[in-house]
Design a protein around this motif. Structure first.
Motif, PDB file in Angstrom:
ATOM      1  N   TRP A  31      25.731  -0.619   2.004  1.00  0.00           N
ATOM      2  CA  TRP A  31      27.128  -0.195   1.737  1.00  0.00           C
ATOM      3  C   TRP A  31      28.214   0.038   2.679  1.00  0.00           C
ATOM      4  N   VAL A  32      28.092  -0.018   4.104  1.00  0.00           N
ATOM      5  CA  VAL A  32      28.991  -0.622   5.005  1.00  0.00           C
ATOM      6  C   VAL A  32      29.540  -2.216   5.009  1.00  0.00           C
ATOM      7  N   VAL A  86      16.079   1.099   3.782  1.00  0.00           N
ATOM      8  CA  VAL A  86      16.943   2.523   4.079  1.00  0.00           C
ATOM      9  C   VAL A  86      18.309   1.456   5.373  1.00  0.00           C
ATOM     10  N   GLN A 121      19.416  -0.889   2.453  1.00  0.00           N
ATOM     11  CA  GLN A 121      20.753   0.100   1.623  1.00  0.00           C
ATOM     12  C   GLN A 121      22.224  -0.151   2.727  1.00  0.00           C
ATOM     13  N   PHE A 122      21.339   0.838   4.025  1.00  0.00           N
ATOM     14  CA  PHE A 122      23.058   1.501   4.645  1.00  0.00           C
ATOM     15  C   PHE A 122      23.583   0.095   5.215  1.00  0.00           C
ATOM     16  N   HIS A 123      23.294  -1.094   5.793  1.00  0.00           N
ATOM     17  CA  HIS A 123      24.283  -2.322   5.772  1.00  0.00           C
ATOM     18  C   HIS A 123      25.095  -2.761   3.990  1.00  0.00           C
ATOM     19  N   THR A 132      23.350  -3.520  12.119  1.00  0.00           N
ATOM     20  CA  THR A 132      22.150  -3.636  12.061  1.00  0.00           C
ATOM     21  C   THR A 132      22.103  -4.545  11.169  1.00  0.00           C
TER      22      THR A 132
END
Length: 66
Positions: free
Chosen positions: A11-12, A4, A7-9, A50
């Motif tokens: 998108w950011v 997770v 994936q967050f990294h 992150t």
């Protein structure tokens, strides 16, 4: 959790690139919008947090195994 976070990294990082492009366009105008220079700072801070977490993760896992 790690999946997770990765994936967050990702998108950011895409959001950060878009904010840098928007800021470049805004500051290149005849009358630059000066507050736009602060827009990329939030995604950059999230990327730093992150990124540090993802960098340290293998070392923590290795220490736990020992």
């Amino acid at each position: 959790m790690s999946k997770v976070m990765r994936q967050f990294h990702r998108w950011v990082s895409a959001l950060f690139v878009l904010t840098v492009i928007a800021t470049s366009i805004a500051l290149a105008q005849e009358e630059p919008i000066m507050w736009m220079s602060y827009v990329p700072l939030l995604p950059l801070a999230l990327l730093a947090i992150t990124g540090i977490y993802l960098f340290v993760l293998p070392y923590v896992a290795k220490a736990r195994r020992s």
